[in-house]
Design an enzyme around this catalytic site. Structure first.
Site, PDB file in Angstrom:
ATOM      1  N   ASP A 142      39.354  19.879  19.029  1.00  0.00           N
ATOM      2  CA  ASP A 142      39.621  20.367  17.681  1.00  0.00           C
ATOM      3  C   ASP A 142      38.837  19.568  16.638  1.00  0.00           C
ATOM      4  OD1 ASP A 142      40.696  21.949  15.732  1.00  0.00           O
ATOM      5  OD2 ASP A 142      42.684  21.023  15.738  1.00  0.00           O
TER       6      ASP A 142
ATOM      7  N   ASP B  47      44.679  13.431  24.715  1.00  0.00           N
ATOM      8  CA  ASP B  47      45.575  12.443  24.118  1.00  0.00           C
ATOM      9  C   ASP B  47      46.563  13.050  23.127  1.00  0.00           C
ATOM     10  OD1 ASP B  47      44.647  11.743  21.034  1.00  0.00           O
ATOM     11  OD2 ASP B  47      43.051  12.592  22.261  1.00  0.00           O
TER      12      ASP B  47
ATOM     13  N   ASP C 153      38.070  13.590  20.521  1.00  0.00           N
ATOM     14  CA  ASP C 153      38.594  12.508  19.687  1.00  0.00           C
ATOM     15  C   ASP C 153      39.689  11.736  20.416  1.00  0.00           C
ATOM     16  OD1 ASP C 153      36.916  13.298  17.663  1.00  0.00           O
ATOM     17  OD2 ASP C 153      38.442  14.397  16.556  1.00  0.00           O
TER      18      ASP C 153
ATOM     19  N   ASP D 284      36.723  13.092  12.491  1.00  0.00           N
ATOM     20  CA  ASP D 284      36.837  13.488  11.084  1.00  0.00           C
ATOM     21  C   ASP D 284      37.214  12.285  10.221  1.00  0.00           C
ATOM     22  OD1 ASP D 284      36.228  16.103  11.684  1.00  0.00           O
ATOM     23  OD2 ASP D 284      38.309  16.771  11.747  1.00  0.00           O
TER      24      ASP D 284
ATOM     25  N   ASP E 132      39.070  16.397  26.251  1.00  0.00           N
ATOM     26  CA  ASP E 132      39.211  16.375  24.805  1.00  0.00           C
ATOM     27  C   ASP E 132      38.117  15.434  24.286  1.00  0.00           C
ATOM     28  OD1 ASP E 132      40.325  16.596  22.197  1.00  0.00           O
ATOM     29  OD2 ASP E 132      41.508  14.781  22.535  1.00  0.00           O
TER      30      ASP E 132
END
Length: 270
Positions: free
Chosen positions: A95, A176, A11, A20, A9
């Protein structure tokens, strides 16, 4: 090691913040973001925010400078470089969005370590504005997974990665967030999942670890991530070659699903 695919992942796994939010807060758009958050999907909101940033004179170069200041634990980059140097194939499933991820990876000097980046598409248009779109266009069809946000099912991506693997390659998945739970469920026996301790995916896994077929190895920070990841790579090397790739000084921290000796998990908001 050629038999291992490490999937990160981004972030709060590679960097220590949500990219973001880091950009929105760093450029002073937090109030507008919070005002609009209940009114539209996240990807639409971020595209709206970049429109507003552009309208107020925020250039791409300014956004890039904020991204370059993203906080990251000092052992994350060495961990990525070590895994790559040991022959592992590295990929990202996130994402966030492609522009943020590529900008940060290039700044850190590790973009070339990754063979594939999977994230929400983004590009700078002819007016110099950053555009951000959903990975899966949920306005046309649903990806069919009720565990994941409408714009991305990481489990679908993991299944595509699995289908393309040759031989008996093992997957190590690090994440996470709650969106990392679905891909964790798709991993098989012989794979490994590394949930970040006290984060949503760890709490979800701890509710019923028997649903996870992969071996579960938790981590807390960048130092932990490096140690646990390299220990797993070494362990897999021993299984395949009967010889470690490097010496191991630390005992692997593992969540055991066989004896159910799990820490208490806090409820996760639905």
């Amino acid at each position: 090691m050629a038999g291992i695919v490490v999937v990160f992942d981004f972030d709060k796994t590679i960097i220590d913040r949500d990219s973001d939010n880091w950009v929105v807060d760093g450029l002073g758009f937090t109030d507008l973001f919070n005002q609009l958050l209940p009114t539209m999907p996240w990807n639409t909101l971020m595209d709206t925010m970049t429109k507003e940033m552009h309208a107020q004179g925020t250039t791409i170069d300014v956004i890039v400078e904020v991204l370059k200041r993203s906080p990251i634990h000092p052992r994350i980059v060495p961990a990525i470089k070590s895994a790559h140097a040991l022959g592992c194939e590295l990929r990202i499933v996130s994402d966030a969005n492609m522009f943020f991820i590529e900008t940060i990876l290039e700044h850190l000097g590790v973009k070339g370590c990754f063979s594939e980046l999977n994230s929400n598409p983004s590009f700078v248009d002819e007016e110099g504005r950053l555009r951000i779109f959903p990975y899966h266009d949920f306005t046309k069809t649903s990806h069919g997974c009720n565990l994941c946000p409408p714009n991305m099912c990481k489990g679908v991506i993991i299944e595509r990665i699995q289908a393309g693997l040759e031989g008996k390659k093992k997957i190590i998945y690090l994440g996470d967030g709650s969106g990392d739970y679905c891909p964790s469920l798709r991993l098989g026996e012989g794979d490994y999942v590394m949930p970040r301790k006290n984060f949503p995916v760890w709490e979800l896994i701890c509710r019923n670890p028997m649903l996870i077929k992969a071996d579960i190895h938790e981590w807390s920070d960048g130092e932990d991530l490096e140690r646990v990841l390299l220990d797993i790579i070494n362990m897999v090397s021993v299984e395949h070659n009967s010889a470690p790739l490097f010496s191991v000084d630390c005992k692997l921290q593992t969540i055991s699903t066989s004896n159910h000796a799990l820490p208490h998990a806090l409820p996760v908001p639905q």
